[in-house]
Design a protein around this motif. Structure first.
Motif, PDB file in Angstrom:
ATOM      1  N   ILE A  54     -15.102  -0.493   2.967  1.00 21.56           N
ATOM      2  CA  ILE A  54     -13.830   0.092   2.519  1.00 21.56           C
ATOM      3  C   ILE A  54     -13.496   1.306   3.376  1.00 21.56           C
ATOM      4  O   ILE A  54     -12.383   1.444   3.877  1.00 21.56           O
ATOM      5  N   PHE A  55     -14.461   2.185   3.571  1.00 25.13           N
ATOM      6  CA  PHE A  55     -14.208   3.380   4.369  1.00 25.13           C
ATOM      7  C   PHE A  55     -13.971   3.038   5.836  1.00 25.13           C
ATOM      8  O   PHE A  55     -13.135   3.641   6.499  1.00 25.13           O
ATOM      9  N   LYS A  56     -14.715   2.048   6.360  1.00 22.07           N
ATOM     10  CA  LYS A  56     -14.533   1.656   7.757  1.00 22.07           C
ATOM     11  C   LYS A  56     -13.122   1.122   7.983  1.00 22.07           C
ATOM     12  O   LYS A  56     -12.472   1.440   8.982  1.00 22.07           O
ATOM     13  N   ASN A  57     -12.644   0.318   7.050  1.00 18.33           N
ATOM     14  CA  ASN A  57     -11.284  -0.215   7.175  1.00 18.33           C
ATOM     15  C   ASN A  57     -10.238   0.878   6.978  1.00 18.33           C
ATOM     16  O   ASN A  57      -9.163   0.823   7.570  1.00 18.33           O
ATOM     17  N   THR A  58     -10.559   1.872   6.177  1.00 18.37           N
ATOM     18  CA  THR A  58      -9.652   3.001   6.010  1.00 18.37           C
ATOM     19  C   THR A  58      -9.535   3.785   7.313  1.00 18.37           C
ATOM     20  O   THR A  58      -8.464   4.294   7.643  1.00 18.37           O
ATOM     21  N   SER A  59     -10.606   3.861   8.081  1.00 17.10           N
ATOM     22  CA  SER A  59     -10.554   4.541   9.383  1.00 17.10           C
ATOM     23  C   SER A  59      -9.547   3.879  10.308  1.00 17.10           C
ATOM     24  O   SER A  59      -8.839   4.553  11.054  1.00 17.10           O
ATOM     25  N   THR A  60      -9.478   2.557  10.263  1.00 15.40           N
ATOM     26  CA  THR A  60      -8.511   1.829  11.084  1.00 15.40           C
ATOM     27  C   THR A  60      -7.085   2.206  10.702  1.00 15.40           C
ATOM     28  O   THR A  60      -6.237   2.435  11.573  1.00 15.40           O
ATOM     29  N   VAL A  61      -6.830   2.323   9.418  1.00 15.44           N
ATOM     30  CA  VAL A  61      -5.496   2.690   8.946  1.00 15.44           C
ATOM     31  C   VAL A  61      -5.177   4.133   9.329  1.00 15.44           C
ATOM     32  O   VAL A  61      -4.057   4.440   9.774  1.00 15.44           O
ATOM     33  N   ILE A  62      -6.145   5.040   9.199  1.00 13.31           N
ATOM     34  CA  ILE A  62      -5.932   6.441   9.583  1.00 13.31           C
ATOM     35  C   ILE A  62      -5.619   6.542  11.068  1.00 13.31           C
ATOM     36  O   ILE A  62      -4.734   7.298  11.488  1.00 13.31           O
ATOM     37  N   THR A  63      -6.321   5.760  11.882  1.00 12.12           N
ATOM     38  CA  THR A  63      -6.070   5.764  13.327  1.00 12.12           C
ATOM     39  C   THR A  63      -4.671   5.250  13.632  1.00 12.12           C
ATOM     40  O   THR A  63      -3.968   5.809  14.487  1.00 12.12           O
ATOM     41  N   ALA A  64      -4.247   4.209  12.949  1.00  8.23           N
ATOM     42  CA  ALA A  64      -2.893   3.679  13.164  1.00  8.23           C
ATOM     43  C   ALA A  64      -1.839   4.711  12.774  1.00  8.23           C
ATOM     44  O   ALA A  64      -0.833   4.889  13.481  1.00  8.23           O
ATOM     45  N   LEU A  65      -2.055   5.412  11.674  1.00  9.02           N
ATOM     46  CA  LEU A  65      -1.108   6.454  11.258  1.00  9.02           C
ATOM     47  C   LEU A  65      -1.102   7.616  12.254  1.00  9.02           C
ATOM     48  O   LEU A  65      -0.048   8.188  12.553  1.00  9.02           O
ATOM     49  N   GLY A  66      -2.274   7.961  12.774  1.00 12.10           N
ATOM     50  CA  GLY A  66      -2.354   9.007  13.790  1.00 12.10           C
ATOM     51  C   GLY A  66      -1.645   8.605  15.071  1.00 12.10           C
ATOM     52  O   GLY A  66      -0.992   9.429  15.720  1.00 12.10           O
ATOM     53  N   ASP A  67      -1.780   7.340  15.465  1.00 13.40           N
ATOM     54  CA  ASP A  67      -1.048   6.830  16.630  1.00 13.40           C
ATOM     55  C   ASP A  67       0.455   6.986  16.433  1.00 13.40           C
ATOM     56  O   ASP A  67       1.182   7.361  17.347  1.00 13.40           O
ATOM     57  N   PHE A 122       1.557   9.879  18.913  1.00 12.00           N
ATOM     58  CA  PHE A 122       1.978   9.233  20.144  1.00 12.00           C
ATOM     59  C   PHE A 122       3.260   8.425  19.995  1.00 12.00           C
ATOM     60  O   PHE A 122       3.706   7.797  20.948  1.00 12.00           O
ATOM     61  N   GLY A 123       3.825   8.414  18.798  1.00 17.36           N
ATOM     62  CA  GLY A 123       5.074   7.695  18.592  1.00 17.36           C
ATOM     63  C   GLY A 123       4.916   6.182  18.588  1.00 17.36           C
ATOM     64  O   GLY A 123       5.897   5.461  18.783  1.00 17.36           O
ATOM     65  N   GLN A 124       3.696   5.699  18.366  1.00 15.22           N
ATOM     66  CA  GLN A 124       3.460   4.260  18.302  1.00 15.22           C
ATOM     67  C   GLN A 124       4.143   3.718  17.058  1.00 15.22           C
ATOM     68  O   GLN A 124       3.851   4.138  15.945  1.00 15.22           O
ATOM     69  N   LYS A 125       5.062   2.805  17.240  1.00 16.29           N
ATOM     70  CA  LYS A 125       5.846   2.297  16.116  1.00 16.29           C
ATOM     71  C   LYS A 125       4.996   1.401  15.220  1.00 16.29           C
ATOM     72  O   LYS A 125       4.279   0.534  15.702  1.00 16.29           O
ATOM     73  N   LEU A 126       5.070   1.642  13.931  1.00 15.92           N
ATOM     74  CA  LEU A 126       4.383   0.815  12.949  1.00 15.92           C
ATOM     75  C   LEU A 126       5.402  -0.154  12.363  1.00 15.92           C
ATOM     76  O   LEU A 126       6.283   0.240  11.607  1.00 15.92           O
ATOM     77  N   THR A 127       5.286  -1.396  12.720  1.00 18.14           N
ATOM     78  CA  THR A 127       6.207  -2.410  12.212  1.00 18.14           C
ATOM     79  C   THR A 127       5.819  -2.758  10.775  1.00 18.14           C
ATOM     80  O   THR A 127       4.691  -2.485  10.343  1.00 18.14           O
ATOM     81  N   PRO A 128       6.739  -3.356  10.035  1.00 20.70           N
ATOM     82  CA  PRO A 128       6.386  -3.775   8.671  1.00 20.70           C
ATOM     83  C   PRO A 128       5.184  -4.725   8.642  1.00 20.70           C
ATOM     84  O   PRO A 128       4.380  -4.682   7.712  1.00 20.70           O
ATOM     85  N   LEU A 129       5.029  -5.565   9.656  1.00 23.52           N
ATOM     86  CA  LEU A 129       3.889  -6.470   9.699  1.00 23.52           C
ATOM     87  C   LEU A 129       2.578  -5.704   9.866  1.00 23.52           C
ATOM     88  O   LEU A 129       1.569  -6.031   9.235  1.00 23.52           O
ATOM     89  N   ILE A 130       2.574  -4.648  10.683  1.00 22.68           N
ATOM     90  CA  ILE A 130       1.380  -3.816  10.842  1.00 22.68           C
ATOM     91  C   ILE A 130       1.051  -3.115   9.534  1.00 22.68           C
ATOM     92  O   ILE A 130      -0.110  -3.056   9.118  1.00 22.68           O
ATOM     93  N   LEU A 131       2.057  -2.574   8.874  1.00 25.23           N
ATOM     94  CA  LEU A 131       1.824  -1.903   7.592  1.00 25.23           C
ATOM     95  C   LEU A 131       1.289  -2.868   6.544  1.00 25.23           C
ATOM     96  O   LEU A 131       0.358  -2.546   5.800  1.00 25.23           O
ATOM     97  N   PHE A 132       1.868  -4.061   6.503  1.00 17.00           N
ATOM     98  CA  PHE A 132       1.426  -5.059   5.532  1.00 17.00           C
ATOM     99  C   PHE A 132      -0.004  -5.502   5.814  1.00 17.00           C
ATOM    100  O   PHE A 132      -0.824  -5.608   4.894  1.00 17.00           O
ATOM    101  N   SER A 133      -0.328  -5.741   7.085  1.00 15.61           N
ATOM    102  CA  SER A 133      -1.691  -6.165   7.405  1.00 15.61           C
ATOM    103  C   SER A 133      -2.693  -5.046   7.137  1.00 15.61           C
ATOM    104  O   SER A 133      -3.812  -5.304   6.694  1.00 15.61           O
TER     105      SER A 133
END
Length: 119
Positions: A5-18, A22-33
């Motif tokens: 659970i925590f490892k997968n949360t790290s992936t989400v935190i990294t995506a939010l940090g991106d 860095f302005g990396q766009k989070l598409t609805p599909l990325i948010l849903f996945s």
């Protein structure tokens, strides 16, 4: 399962940090996945949930530092001519390996790793 659970949360935190840094766009599909990743790991670890404050503090610190490391590495390896902060992949791998040597050397005596090095 709680580690997952925590490892997968790290992936989400990294995506939010991106997105934030860095302005990396989070598409609805990325948010849903990302939501599905965290939800599935919670469902998988539901029966294994136990509370240990020290363990949770360590895992939260691990999530934050892992995400910070990945975001920092992205910053350093970005080819930004204004800041001149650029390391190619070989140099980055070299520094990562050099920085891990002191940690590995301190752990060798405690893990019987020295015997594997000796003939």
């Amino acid at each position: 399962p709680m580690v997952t659970i925590f490892k997968n949360t790290s992936t989400v935190i990294t995506a939010l940090g991106d997105n934030y840094l860095f302005g990396q766009k989070l598409t609805p599909l990325i948010l849903f996945s990302s939501f599905l990743i965290v939800l599935s790991s919670i469902v998988a670890g539901y029966n294994d949930i136990s509370f240990d404050l020290g363990g949770y503090i360590v895992m939260i610190a691990n999530c934050i530092t892992s995400a910070a490391f990945l975001l920092y590495m992205r910053h350093v390896t970005s080819n930004d001519l204004k800041t001149k902060n650029y390391l190619d992949r070989w140099t980055m791998a070299y520094y990562n390996n050099i920085l891990s040597i002191p940690l590995l050397c301190t752990l060798l005596p405690f893990t019987n790793g020295i015997e594997g090095l000796l003939p």
